[in-house]
Design a protein around this motif. Structure first.
Motif, PDB file in Angstrom:
ATOM      1  N   VAL A 264      48.737  25.634   4.286  1.00 49.32           N
ATOM      2  CA  VAL A 264      48.004  26.117   3.110  1.00 49.32           C
ATOM      3  C   VAL A 264      48.115  27.629   3.019  1.00 49.32           C
ATOM      4  N   PHE A 265      48.424  28.124   1.819  1.00 49.28           N
ATOM      5  CA  PHE A 265      48.323  29.557   1.526  1.00 49.28           C
ATOM      6  C   PHE A 265      47.198  29.756   0.535  1.00 49.28           C
ATOM      7  N   LEU A 266      46.266  30.630   0.870  1.00 50.33           N
ATOM      8  CA  LEU A 266      45.162  30.980  -0.018  1.00 50.33           C
ATOM      9  C   LEU A 266      45.239  32.475  -0.285  1.00 50.33           C
ATOM     10  N   GLY A 267      45.573  32.848  -1.517  1.00 44.22           N
ATOM     11  CA  GLY A 267      45.682  34.248  -1.884  1.00 44.22           C
ATOM     12  C   GLY A 267      44.449  34.732  -2.616  1.00 44.22           C
ATOM     13  N   VAL A 268      43.747  35.705  -2.051  1.00 44.74           N
ATOM     14  CA  VAL A 268      42.579  36.317  -2.693  1.00 44.74           C
ATOM     15  C   VAL A 268      42.718  37.838  -2.602  1.00 44.74           C
ATOM     16  N   SER A 269      43.937  38.300  -2.851  1.00 44.81           N
ATOM     17  CA  SER A 269      44.216  39.730  -2.839  1.00 44.81           C
ATOM     18  C   SER A 269      45.088  40.049  -4.038  1.00 44.81           C
ATOM     19  N   ALA A 270      45.419  41.304  -4.179  1.00 46.13           N
ATOM     20  CA  ALA A 270      46.293  41.693  -5.289  1.00 46.13           C
ATOM     21  C   ALA A 270      47.743  41.795  -4.828  1.00 46.13           C
ATOM     22  N   GLY A 271      48.069  41.212  -3.684  1.00 46.74           N
ATOM     23  CA  GLY A 271      49.412  41.318  -3.135  1.00 46.74           C
ATOM     24  C   GLY A 271      50.393  40.380  -3.800  1.00 46.74           C
ATOM     25  N   VAL A 272      51.632  40.526  -3.421  1.00 44.85           N
ATOM     26  CA  VAL A 272      52.714  39.680  -3.922  1.00 44.85           C
ATOM     27  C   VAL A 272      53.321  38.934  -2.743  1.00 44.85           C
ATOM     28  N   VAL A 273      53.565  37.645  -2.912  1.00 49.20           N
ATOM     29  CA  VAL A 273      54.176  36.825  -1.868  1.00 49.20           C
ATOM     30  C   VAL A 273      55.592  36.458  -2.306  1.00 49.20           C
ATOM     31  N   PRO A 274      56.605  36.879  -1.562  1.00 48.26           N
ATOM     32  CA  PRO A 274      57.985  36.544  -1.934  1.00 48.26           C
ATOM     33  C   PRO A 274      58.247  35.041  -1.849  1.00 48.26           C
ATOM     34  N   GLU A 275      59.122  34.576  -2.709  1.00 47.03           N
ATOM     35  CA  GLU A 275      59.480  33.156  -2.735  1.00 47.03           C
ATOM     36  C   GLU A 275      60.002  32.679  -1.388  1.00 47.03           C
ATOM     37  N   GLU A 276      60.791  33.525  -0.733  1.00 52.04           N
ATOM     38  CA  GLU A 276      61.404  33.088   0.516  1.00 52.04           C
ATOM     39  C   GLU A 276      60.381  32.816   1.613  1.00 52.04           C
ATOM     40  N   LEU A 277      59.200  33.428   1.529  1.00 53.36           N
ATOM     41  CA  LEU A 277      58.171  33.158   2.526  1.00 53.36           C
ATOM     42  C   LEU A 277      57.448  31.846   2.231  1.00 53.36           C
ATOM     43  N   ILE A 278      57.206  31.556   0.956  1.00 53.71           N
ATOM     44  CA  ILE A 278      56.617  30.261   0.595  1.00 53.71           C
ATOM     45  C   ILE A 278      57.554  29.133   1.021  1.00 53.71           C
ATOM     46  N   ALA A 279      58.845  29.398   0.971  1.00 48.03           N
ATOM     47  CA  ALA A 279      59.842  28.390   1.357  1.00 48.03           C
ATOM     48  C   ALA A 279      59.764  28.038   2.836  1.00 48.03           C
ATOM     49  N   THR A 280      59.164  28.910   3.651  1.00 46.17           N
ATOM     50  CA  THR A 280      59.073  28.638   5.095  1.00 46.17           C
ATOM     51  C   THR A 280      57.848  27.821   5.471  1.00 46.17           C
ATOM     52  N   MET A 281      56.996  27.520   4.504  1.00 42.72           N
ATOM     53  CA  MET A 281      55.797  26.742   4.807  1.00 42.72           C
ATOM     54  C   MET A 281      56.165  25.289   5.132  1.00 42.72           C
ATOM     55  N   ALA A 282      55.214  24.581   5.712  1.00 43.86           N
ATOM     56  CA  ALA A 282      55.432  23.189   6.102  1.00 43.86           C
ATOM     57  C   ALA A 282      55.637  22.307   4.872  1.00 43.86           C
ATOM     58  N   PRO A 283      56.277  21.150   5.040  1.00 47.02           N
ATOM     59  CA  PRO A 283      56.404  20.207   3.922  1.00 47.02           C
ATOM     60  C   PRO A 283      55.027  19.784   3.408  1.00 47.02           C
ATOM     61  N   ASN A 284      54.977  19.404   2.133  1.00 47.67           N
ATOM     62  CA  ASN A 284      53.726  18.954   1.522  1.00 47.67           C
ATOM     63  C   ASN A 284      52.664  20.053   1.547  1.00 47.67           C
ATOM     64  N   ILE A 286      50.286  23.422   0.377  1.00 47.89           N
ATOM     65  CA  ILE A 286      49.307  23.682  -0.677  1.00 47.89           C
ATOM     66  C   ILE A 286      49.262  25.186  -0.895  1.00 47.89           C
ATOM     67  N   VAL A 287      49.387  25.622  -2.151  1.00 42.68           N
ATOM     68  CA  VAL A 287      49.363  27.047  -2.472  1.00 42.68           C
ATOM     69  C   VAL A 287      48.257  27.309  -3.487  1.00 42.68           C
ATOM     70  N   PHE A 288      47.292  28.125  -3.102  1.00 45.46           N
ATOM     71  CA  PHE A 288      46.241  28.596  -4.003  1.00 45.46           C
ATOM     72  C   PHE A 288      46.469  30.099  -4.189  1.00 45.46           C
ATOM     73  N   ALA A 289      47.090  30.490  -5.292  1.00 43.40           N
ATOM     74  CA  ALA A 289      47.370  31.901  -5.584  1.00 43.40           C
ATOM     75  C   ALA A 289      46.368  32.382  -6.624  1.00 43.40           C
ATOM     76  N   LEU A 290      45.272  32.989  -6.161  1.00 47.53           N
ATOM     77  CA  LEU A 290      44.105  33.183  -7.013  1.00 47.53           C
ATOM     78  C   LEU A 290      43.957  34.574  -7.593  1.00 47.53           C
ATOM     79  N   SER A 291      44.840  35.485  -7.270  1.00 46.37           N
ATOM     80  CA  SER A 291      44.730  36.832  -7.821  1.00 46.37           C
ATOM     81  C   SER A 291      44.853  36.786  -9.341  1.00 46.37           C
ATOM     82  N   ASN A 292      44.004  37.573 -10.026  1.00 49.81           N
ATOM     83  CA  ASN A 292      44.024  37.634 -11.485  1.00 49.81           C
ATOM     84  C   ASN A 292      44.239  39.070 -11.954  1.00 49.81           C
ATOM     85  N   PRO A 293      44.981  39.268 -13.038  1.00 47.42           N
ATOM     86  CA  PRO A 293      45.614  38.231 -13.865  1.00 47.42           C
ATOM     87  C   PRO A 293      46.955  37.743 -13.321  1.00 47.42           C
TER      88      PRO A 293
END
Length: 392
Positions: A264-284, A286-293
């Motif tokens: 699970v990735f839970l984003g509650v910051s104003a940062g940016v997560v590169p695609e290649e890092l999300i690709a390293t997560m486990a199968p199945n 969960i991504v909660f990218a909550l920074s707004n806007p």
């Protein structure tokens, strides 16, 4: 030419936005008309004097004969407003007015915004102590970390009424509700998840706390300098305490080290997560990218790798929005006459939000819509029941 706010499904002209805010978004309405001399004499002098004398003799009567007992004040110093940062009290007022409008619409509670021209925790606490006869609950809002932790703790200690910093606990409640939905739709055991939280501010700390309480043991938290761990010597007291309760594997480094194999990735910051890092997560995953806007990663990109994706925005599926929680939480607390909003009440609120989804649960519907009229009453009832259990 007017500017626009654009989303994949919605275009709003700049002029329309500003027109909707002319004169503010709130007004006071009378419960009974003052259209006769008799009505005026009852509502004001001389009739009101009888009520005032009665309250002066028995202060508990104020709960019945004034609005204070069920009035929520939305309090901010304007230091952490949305994604805008420290914009000051006057600029924060439109947001606080909106919050009060949501209390009325989704919780049936009267609410007024109260923006304070001070950043001093002592002055903020003292102001609320002096104003206590005028309200029945305090929603702290958009106060920067780590000051928000101290202010909330001190206001709770000083006042005999429900107090909650919504940026912390409202977010945490809805995140837990969303994770309950995500794990159920994926048939996964929540306690076994390896979870990464990007952001160690108000929302990040509160999310870590409620998820630990829900049974997740492997939580890694990151701030702007990397993974929060016990060996770092640059942590404030709140992060140092959090380091003692998280990151059981002792991970060090940054986001790359944290996300490798995470569920699970839970984003509650104003940062940016590169695609290649999300690709390293486990199968199945969960991504909660909550920074707004702007979410930490665009949902369309996250969907390439994650089974469930949520954001804080209304123009994508699975909106994790605090409005699902705070109106019902305060309504339930006030209905039950609670003096505190406890952890049990917060968990009950999350479970109630999750329960509303019911048979409609799907990978793109893990939480109900903020406009679902069932949410507020369900949360209020669950919170009130949790108050009863605590008092028993």
């Amino acid at each position: 030419m007017a500017e626009t706010v654009s989303t994949p499904h919605l275009v709003i002209e700049d002029e329309e936005i500003f027109d909707a805010h002319v004169g503010g978004k709130l007004s006071v309405e009378l419960k009974s008309p003052l259209d006769t001399q008799r009505a005026l004499s009852i509502a004001y002098t001389p009739g009101v004097a009888q009520v005032s004398r009665a309250i002066a003799t028995d202060a508990t009567l104020a709960k019945r004969y004034t609005w204070a007992n069920r009035l929520v004040v939305v309090v901010s110093d304007g230091t952490a407003v949305l994604g805008l940062g420290d914009i000051g009290p006057s600029a924060s007022l439109p947001v606080m007015e909106g919050k009060s409008a949501l209390f009325k619409e989704f919780g049936g509670l009267d609410s007024i915004p109260l923006v304070l021209d001070t950043k001093d925790p002592d002055e903020i606490v003292e102001t609320l102590i002096r104003l206590r006869p005028s309200f029945g609950a305090v929603n702290l809002e958009d106060i920067s970390a780590p000051r928000c932790f101290e202010i909330e703790r001190r206001v709770i200690e000083a006042l005999d009424c429900p107090v909650m910093h919504d940026d912390q606990h409202g977010t945490a409640i809805v995140v837990l509700a969303a994770l309950l939905g995500a794990t159920k739709v994926l048939n996964r055991d929540m306690a076994s998840l390896r979870l990464v939280i990007s952001g160690a501010g108000a929302a990040g700390v509160a999310c870590a706390n409620i998820l630990l309480a829900a049974g997740i043991t492997d939580i890694t938290v990151l701030d702007s300098k990397g993974i929060v761990h016990r060996e770092r010597d640059d942590l404030n007291s709140f992060k140092a305490e959090l380091a003692e309760r998280t990151n059981p594997a002792g991970r060090t480094g940054g986001l790359a080290e944290a996300l490798d194999g995470a569920d699970v990735f839970l984003g509650v910051s104003a940062g940016v997560v590169p695609e290649e890092l999300i690709a390293t997560m486990a199968p199945n995953s969960i991504v909660f990218a909550l920074s707004n806007p702007d979410p930490e990663i665009h949902p369309d990109i996250a969907h390439k790798y994650a089974a469930v994706v949520a954001t804080g925005r209304s123009d994508f599926p699975n909106q994790i929005n605090n409005v699902l929680a705070f109106p019902g939480v305060f309504r339930g607390a006030l209905d039950a006459g609670a003096r505190r909003i406890t952890e049990k009440m917060k968990v009950a609120a999350a479970e109630a939000i999750h329960s509303v989804v019911g048979d409609d649960l799907a990978v793109e519907h893990i939480v109900p819509s903020p406009l679902d009229p069932r949410v507020g009453p369900a949360v209020a009832a669950a919170v009130a029941a949790a108050v009863d259990e605590d008092e028993d």
